[in-house]
Design a protein around this motif. Structure first.
Motif, PDB file in Angstrom:
ATOM      1  N   PHE A 212     -39.920   3.864 -12.887  1.00  0.00           N
ATOM      2  CA  PHE A 212     -38.572   3.767 -12.321  1.00  0.00           C
ATOM      3  C   PHE A 212     -37.522   4.156 -13.370  1.00  0.00           C
ATOM      4  CE2 PHE A 212     -41.401   0.568 -10.572  1.00  0.00           C
ATOM      5  CZ  PHE A 212     -41.319   0.797  -9.205  1.00  0.00           C
ATOM      6  N   PRO A 213     -36.789   5.263 -13.151  1.00  0.00           N
ATOM      7  CA  PRO A 213     -35.706   5.599 -14.084  1.00  0.00           C
ATOM      8  C   PRO A 213     -34.567   4.593 -13.911  1.00  0.00           C
ATOM      9  CG  PRO A 213     -35.855   7.245 -12.332  1.00  0.00           C
ATOM     10  CD  PRO A 213     -36.931   6.249 -12.075  1.00  0.00           C
ATOM     11  N   ILE A 214     -34.077   4.045 -15.042  1.00  0.00           N
ATOM     12  CA  ILE A 214     -32.976   3.085 -14.952  1.00  0.00           C
ATOM     13  C   ILE A 214     -31.776   3.588 -15.741  1.00  0.00           C
ATOM     14  CG2 ILE A 214     -34.359   1.003 -14.496  1.00  0.00           C
ATOM     15  CD1 ILE A 214     -34.018   0.387 -17.536  1.00  0.00           C
ATOM     16  N   SER A 215     -30.599   3.248 -15.210  1.00  0.00           N
ATOM     17  CA  SER A 215     -29.363   3.552 -15.927  1.00  0.00           C
ATOM     18  C   SER A 215     -28.862   2.283 -16.609  1.00  0.00           C
ATOM     19  CB  SER A 215     -28.283   4.040 -14.956  1.00  0.00           C
ATOM     20  OG  SER A 215     -27.026   4.009 -15.639  1.00  0.00           O
ATOM     21  N   LEU A 216     -28.358   2.443 -17.812  1.00  0.00           N
ATOM     22  CA  LEU A 216     -27.776   1.298 -18.542  1.00  0.00           C
ATOM     23  C   LEU A 216     -26.272   1.480 -18.638  1.00  0.00           C
ATOM     24  CD1 LEU A 216     -30.496   1.082 -21.321  1.00  0.00           C
ATOM     25  CD2 LEU A 216     -30.237  -0.444 -19.358  1.00  0.00           C
ATOM     26  N   GLY A 217     -25.709   2.067 -17.565  1.00  0.00           N
ATOM     27  CA  GLY A 217     -24.254   2.208 -17.504  1.00  0.00           C
ATOM     28  C   GLY A 217     -23.797   3.610 -17.895  1.00  0.00           C
ATOM     29  N   PRO A 218     -22.464   3.844 -17.849  1.00  0.00           N
ATOM     30  CA  PRO A 218     -21.915   5.215 -18.007  1.00  0.00           C
ATOM     31  C   PRO A 218     -21.848   5.712 -19.448  1.00  0.00           C
ATOM     32  CG  PRO A 218     -20.139   3.648 -17.691  1.00  0.00           C
ATOM     33  CD  PRO A 218     -21.428   2.855 -17.582  1.00  0.00           C
ATOM     34  N   ARG A 219     -22.090   4.829 -20.414  1.00  0.00           N
ATOM     35  CA  ARG A 219     -21.917   5.270 -21.812  1.00  0.00           C
ATOM     36  C   ARG A 219     -23.274   5.631 -22.412  1.00  0.00           C
ATOM     37  NH1 ARG A 219     -18.616   1.669 -20.226  1.00  0.00           N
ATOM     38  NH2 ARG A 219     -20.168   0.008 -20.372  1.00  0.00           N
ATOM     39  N   ILE A 220     -23.248   6.578 -23.362  1.00  0.00           N
ATOM     40  CA  ILE A 220     -24.489   6.938 -24.063  1.00  0.00           C
ATOM     41  C   ILE A 220     -24.694   5.927 -25.187  1.00  0.00           C
ATOM     42  CG2 ILE A 220     -25.686   8.673 -25.446  1.00  0.00           C
ATOM     43  CD1 ILE A 220     -25.439   9.577 -22.638  1.00  0.00           C
ATOM     44  N   LEU A 221     -25.711   5.109 -25.056  1.00  0.00           N
ATOM     45  CA  LEU A 221     -25.958   4.049 -26.025  1.00  0.00           C
ATOM     46  C   LEU A 221     -26.880   4.557 -27.125  1.00  0.00           C
ATOM     47  CD1 LEU A 221     -26.801   1.257 -23.391  1.00  0.00           C
ATOM     48  CD2 LEU A 221     -24.541   1.883 -24.311  1.00  0.00           C
ATOM     49  N   ARG A 222     -26.740   4.004 -28.325  1.00  0.00           N
ATOM     50  CA  ARG A 222     -27.712   4.313 -29.364  1.00  0.00           C
ATOM     51  C   ARG A 222     -29.054   3.753 -28.910  1.00  0.00           C
ATOM     52  NH1 ARG A 222     -25.187   4.507 -35.298  1.00  0.00           N
ATOM     53  NH2 ARG A 222     -27.056   5.773 -35.543  1.00  0.00           N
ATOM     54  N   ALA A 223     -30.111   4.357 -29.393  1.00  0.00           N
ATOM     55  CA  ALA A 223     -31.451   3.989 -28.903  1.00  0.00           C
ATOM     56  C   ALA A 223     -31.708   2.485 -29.017  1.00  0.00           C
ATOM     57  CB  ALA A 223     -32.502   4.779 -29.673  1.00  0.00           C
TER      58      ALA A 223
END
Ligand code: SAM
Length: 246
Positions: free
Chosen positions: A216-227
């Protein structure tokens, strides 16, 4: 009415030992631990501390013999049962040394059961010092009150990881190019969160992961987070929705 003091006192030092623990067991500490208790914490014979062996919960112990380089402990009563570890594994593409140490420490504090380093095409760091990782796992468990140690596996390549993976364990793939909201996608049951390297997954890798069974691909919101931020954000979201933060 003064509050009943906590038992065991939160201030007691806490140590992981590899010796299986039980009431009346004698535990000989290694030189580093003896030095830490004797010379850093200045503990002496009769002083108490908490021990855990990763399997049988937490125990109260007392220093029975204290020498310059050696220390013998006598195990007393159990103080806490073995924790029920949430069934969450974290697979991550290794990032630079200091940051991977931090990631491992925080993942243990958050309650992760197993850590799986995965080498992807854009992974910069391809070797991990597992002994150093294990030392971080033990230190984090000692500090955050865990009674179980998170396991850590040898690093593997992404395609081997996808082939060897048990499809019964849901794979939540942190995909910055778009996925379902993490909070609504996480379901109770064995889980595996996968987070990419600083440079992200290649399009080929992303489609291979998306094509994997029970992924399942998940999004962690609109910002590009550091790994490492993405990894801990995903773990916290899973603990909230499907883990032991409920
Ligand atoms: N390739 C990206 C770029 O340079 O635009 C950045 C990769 S990001 C630094 C590292 C990893 O964190 C990604 O591979 C992904 O697994 C995860 N990640 C970061 N932000 C995310 C988000 N908003 N949603 C889902 N995953 C995210």
């Amino acid at each position: 009415m003064p509050a009943t003091p906590a038992w065991p006192p939160k201030s007691l030092p806490r140590l992981y030992v590899a010796t299986p623990l039980g009431a009346g067991v004698n535990v000989m500490l290694d030189a580093a631990q003896a030095n830490y208790l004797g010379n850093v914490l200045r503990l002496k014979e009769g002083d108490r501390l908490l021990l855990f062996d990763g399997m049988s919960g937490e125990w109260l112990a007392a220093i029975a013999e204290a020498g310059k380089k050696r220390m013998m402990l006598l195990v007393g009563e159990p103080t806490r049962a073995q924790e029920v570890v949430p069934d969450l594994w974290l697979a991550f593409a290794p990032v630079k040394k200091g940051r991977v140490d931090w990631l491992v420490e925080k993942a243990v504090e958050l309650g992760v059961a197993r850590l799986l380093p995965v080498i992807t095409q854009r992974t910069i760091v391809d070797r991990l010092n597992l002994d150093r990782m294990r030392a971080h796992i033990i230190e984090a468990a000692e500090q955050c009150g865990r009674t179980a140690l998170a396991d850590i596996e040898e690093a593997v390549k992404l395609d081997g990881f996808l082939k060897a993976r048990d499809p019964a364990r849901a794979l939540y793939f942190a995909d910055e190019s778009g996925g379902e909201p993490a909070a609504t996608t996480f379901k109770p049951g064995p889980a595996l969160i996968l987070v990419g390297p600083e440079g992200g997954f290649t399009p080929g890798e992303a489609s291979a992961i998306r094509a994997a069974p029970n992924a399942f691909p998940i999004s962690l919101g609109p910002r590009i987070l550091r790994a490492e931020t993405a990894a801990l954000g995903a773990v916290a979201a899973w603990m909230t929705g499907a883990g032991d933060w409920q």
